[in-house]
Scaffold this motif. Structure first.
Motif, PDB file in Angstrom:
ATOM      1  N   GLU A  42       0.814  -1.222   0.000  1.00 59.31           N
ATOM      2  CA  GLU A  42       0.000   0.000   0.000  1.00 59.31           C
ATOM      3  C   GLU A  42       0.843   1.266   0.000  1.00 59.31           C
ATOM      4  OE1 GLU A  42      -0.050  -1.324   4.433  1.00 59.31           O
ATOM      5  OE2 GLU A  42      -0.086  -2.261   2.460  1.00 59.31           O
ATOM      6  N   LEU A  84      -4.833   3.018  -8.782  1.00 57.53           N
ATOM      7  CA  LEU A  84      -5.818   2.698  -7.752  1.00 57.53           C
ATOM      8  C   LEU A  84      -6.752   1.575  -8.195  1.00 57.53           C
ATOM      9  CD1 LEU A  84      -6.665   6.287  -6.474  1.00 57.53           C
ATOM     10  CD2 LEU A  84      -5.462   4.487  -5.226  1.00 57.53           C
ATOM     11  N   THR A  97      -5.696  -1.268  -5.204  1.00 60.09           N
ATOM     12  CA  THR A  97      -6.387  -0.926  -3.966  1.00 60.09           C
ATOM     13  C   THR A  97      -6.542  -2.177  -3.110  1.00 60.09           C
ATOM     14  OG1 THR A  97      -7.622   0.896  -4.965  1.00 60.09           O
ATOM     15  CG2 THR A  97      -8.540  -0.057  -2.956  1.00 60.09           C
ATOM     16  N   ASN A 154      -5.248   2.684   1.789  1.00 58.91           N
ATOM     17  CA  ASN A 154      -5.106   3.516   0.589  1.00 58.91           C
ATOM     18  C   ASN A 154      -5.918   4.806   0.628  1.00 58.91           C
ATOM     19  OD1 ASN A 154      -5.127   0.429  -1.117  1.00 58.91           O
ATOM     20  ND2 ASN A 154      -3.322   1.702  -0.879  1.00 58.91           N
ATOM     21  N   TYR A 202      -6.367   7.930  -2.387  1.00 59.41           N
ATOM     22  CA  TYR A 202      -7.639   8.413  -2.926  1.00 59.41           C
ATOM     23  C   TYR A 202      -7.842   9.894  -2.602  1.00 59.41           C
ATOM     24  CZ  TYR A 202      -9.321   3.841  -4.406  1.00 59.41           C
ATOM     25  OH  TYR A 202      -9.475   2.637  -5.066  1.00 59.41           O
ATOM     26  N   VAL A 221     -13.393   2.130   0.736  1.00 56.02           N
ATOM     27  CA  VAL A 221     -12.340   2.973   1.305  1.00 56.02           C
ATOM     28  C   VAL A 221     -13.013   4.117   2.054  1.00 56.02           C
ATOM     29  CG1 VAL A 221     -10.287   4.358   0.843  1.00 56.02           C
ATOM     30  CG2 VAL A 221     -10.821   2.392  -0.619  1.00 56.02           C
TER      31      VAL A 221
END
Length: 217
Positions: free
Chosen positions: A11, A34, A38, A64, A68, A96
């Motif tokens: 990550e 991503l 992810t 993550n 983002y 997320v």
């Protein structure tokens, strides 16, 4: 490529490369990273992720969320608000969870683009997230930058308020809303800081005529 083949991608790799791509305004590259890297919400490995280091931690933050948020903020600062909103929606789809900084970036983006209702809604989400996890003063203090982002956004020179149609000048209406949001902070025991005060003084000083007495208070 070698990192993926040898299983060294984790990550931290994802977050670092997304940040570099966003800094270079290569948003499509950041999105691609991503999409493929992810960490999944059930703790399984994402594509090319390291099995030992990539499992979702038991802490609140997704590994993550930083990446983002970087992409969201990059879009927002490049005047691509819809793209920023899209990243927020993508986060929800991929499990997320936004953190305080994610909400702060989104609040600022909405406020700068005269979307005060949406900005206030984001403040509500952030406040609920923080206060539901802990009512400690230390946690409340983390919300101050989020409220400051709203104040800063609506007091930028190109902002206009929904109340302008009621006969007030755009800036005067925004100053009134800024003062209201500070009152909300105090009601929630969220302390204004030097940034809050500086923003208000500047806003009051740019009224016509300048509201000097209130600024001194």
């Amino acid at each position: 490529k070698e990192m993926k083949q040898t299983g060294l991608w984790d990550e931290i790799t994802t977050n670092t490369l997304v940040k570099a791509a966003v800094t270079a305004l290569e948003f499509e590259i950041a999105e691609d990273i991503l999409t493929n890297h992810t960490v999944t919400i059930n703790g399984e490995r994402g594509v090319g992720a390291n099995s030992q280091n990539s499992r979702v931690r038991k802490s609140r933050d997704h590994p993550n969320v930083e990446a983002y948020t970087e992409l969201l903020d990059g879009y927002a600062k490049s005047s691509q608000l819809e793209k920023a909103v899209g990243v927020m929606q993508l986060m929800q789809k991929r499990g997320v969870e936004p953190n305080e900084y994610t909400y702060t970036c989104m609040v600022g983006a909405f406020a700068r683009n005269n979307k005060t209702r949406q900005a206030r809604k984001m403040i509500g989400y952030a406040t609920e997230m923080i206060l539901s996890s802990s009512s400690s003063q230390r946690r409340r203090n983390t919300l101050t930058p989020t409220f400051n982002a709203f104040i800063s956004g609506i007091l930028t020179e190109n902002s206009s308020s929904d109340t302008e149609s009621k006969g007030q000048s755009s800036h005067a209406a925004n100053v009134l809303e800024a003062l209201e949001i500070v009152q909300e902070m105090q009601d929630l025991n969220i302390p204004p800081n030097v940034v809050t005060v500086t923003l208000l003084i500047d806003g009051l000083g740019r009224c016509n005529p300048p509201r000097c007495l209130e600024a001194k208070d």
